[in-house]
Motif scaffolding. Structure first.
Motif, short mmCIF file in Angstrom:
data_model
loop_
_atom_site.label_atom_id
_atom_site.label_comp_id
_atom_site.label_asym_id
_atom_site.label_seq_id
_atom_site.Cartn_x
_atom_site.Cartn_y
_atom_site.Cartn_z
N HIS A 93 23.63 44.40 45.65
CA HIS A 93 24.59 43.30 45.48
C HIS A 93 25.05 42.74 46.83
O HIS A 93 25.35 41.57 46.95
N SER A 105 28.83 41.93 36.72
CA SER A 105 29.72 40.94 36.09
C SER A 105 30.05 41.38 34.67
O SER A 105 29.18 41.86 33.95
N ASP A 107 31.61 40.32 30.90
CA ASP A 107 31.89 39.20 30.00
C ASP A 107 31.52 39.65 28.59
O ASP A 107 31.00 40.75 28.39
N TYR A 194 34.35 44.69 39.20
CA TYR A 194 33.49 43.81 38.41
C TYR A 194 33.92 42.37 38.64
O TYR A 194 35.11 42.08 38.78
N LEU A 195 32.96 41.47 38.65
CA LEU A 195 33.27 40.04 38.72
C LEU A 195 33.64 39.57 37.32
O LEU A 195 32.93 39.86 36.35
N ALA A 196 34.74 38.83 37.21
CA ALA A 196 35.25 38.42 35.89
C ALA A 196 35.73 36.98 35.95
O ALA A 196 35.93 36.40 37.03
N ASP A 197 35.94 36.41 34.74
CA ASP A 197 36.50 35.06 34.70
C ASP A 197 38.02 35.13 34.65
O ASP A 197 38.62 36.21 34.67
N LYS A 208 38.24 37.92 40.43
CA LYS A 208 38.09 36.64 39.74
C LYS A 208 37.95 35.51 40.75
O LYS A 208 38.34 35.62 41.90
N GLN A 225 30.98 33.75 43.96
CA GLN A 225 31.36 34.51 42.76
C GLN A 225 30.71 33.93 41.51
O GLN A 225 30.17 34.66 40.68
N GLU A 226 30.74 32.62 41.38
CA GLU A 226 30.14 31.97 40.20
C GLU A 226 28.62 32.10 40.21
O GLU A 226 27.99 32.21 39.15
N ARG A 229 27.75 35.61 39.02
CA ARG A 229 27.98 35.80 37.58
C ARG A 229 26.86 35.19 36.72
O ARG A 229 26.83 35.40 35.51
N MET A 232 24.93 37.57 34.49
CA MET A 232 25.38 37.78 33.11
C MET A 232 24.77 36.75 32.17
O MET A 232 24.28 37.09 31.08
#
Length: 244
Positions: A93, A105, A107, A194-197, A208, A225-226, A229, A232
């Motif tokens: 990563h 990520s 979701d 973790y990457l999250a919304d 986030k 970040q986007e 993600r 996912m």
């Protein structure tokens, strides 16, 4: 001999073999009906026979071979990640996305339940979905690796409801998670993240994106970040195409 007698003799000669044939067929049909062998409907015996054939030592479906294959598959894929796995994720990563200490990520997605009973439709439906659904929560890393999967929540749930019921942090709460602390910019961090919304809570385990990027640094972070993600989205897209 007169002509009438000759005609009767000829008719009798022609019909006699036919009568014998008809008579013989009748007796044969009678014997078949009388001695017909019916199919054995002993399902228990049939089941035992099938099991015996399936697990016989010379069977094509040898149980030991199946167990060996499943053991190999389970040890390779269906297992808890080791410390070595996590270290490899950190490196991957960092190289691909520029995020240190990131596991993947998080979701969730909705899966249509076409045969949902009518009495349950209300609790399995959400406003923006016109059909009953079941929710899958997952943490996905690059190369379609599912770090975590939690399936079965009703479709009317949201991210927070699913997260509250999820076993995602059980190992951390129970003290069973391996020590995977890492150092970034001279600061030591105890837990990976973790990457999250935006809907997820303000936890140390969630990173986030910025809702409003006011400077170049934040804009760059938001894009990174986007972009990360998308792992996912790629994973869920692969699942949808496989019709699982």
């Amino acid at each position: 001999m007169d002509s009438d007698s000759d005609d009767e003799l000829v008719l009798h000669t022609l019909l006699f073999p036919a009568q014998d044939m008809i008579h013989a067929r009748g007796e044969s049909s009678h014997r078949e009906k009388k001695h017909r062998k019916w199919i054995n409907r002993d399902r228990e015996a049939a089941h035992e026979l099938l099991v015996h054939d399936y697990f016989a030592s010379d069977s094509l479906y040898n149980l030991s071979k199946f167990e060996e294959s499943f053991q190999l598959y389970r040890d390779t894929y269906l297992r808890h990640p080791t410390k070595s796995d996590v270290e490899q994720l950190y490196v991957a990563h960092q190289v691909k996305h520029g995020f240190s200490g990131m596991l993947g990520s998080i979701d969730y997605t909705h899966w249509e339940w076409a045969n949902c009973p009518n009495v349950w439709r209300g609790q399995f439906m959400q406003g923006d979905h016109g059909v009953p659904t079941v929710i899958l929560e997952a943490v996905v890393s690059q190369y379609l690796w599912f770090w975590h999967a939690f399936f079965g929540m009703v479709g009317s749930s949201n991210d927070l409801n699913v997260l509250q019921a999820s076993p995602l942090f059980n190992n951390i709460l129970q003290g069973k998670a391996p020590d995977m602390s890492y150092v970034l910019n001279g600061n030591e961090y105890k837990y990976e993240y973790y990457l999250a919304d935006g809907i997820y809570l303000e936890h140390a385990t969630f990173v986030k994106s910025y809702s409003f990027s006011t400077d170049e640094k934040r804009k760059l972070f938001k894009l990174a970040q986007e972009s990360a993600r998308k792992d996912m989205e790629q994973a869920y897209g692969a699942l949808n195409k496989s019709d699982i």
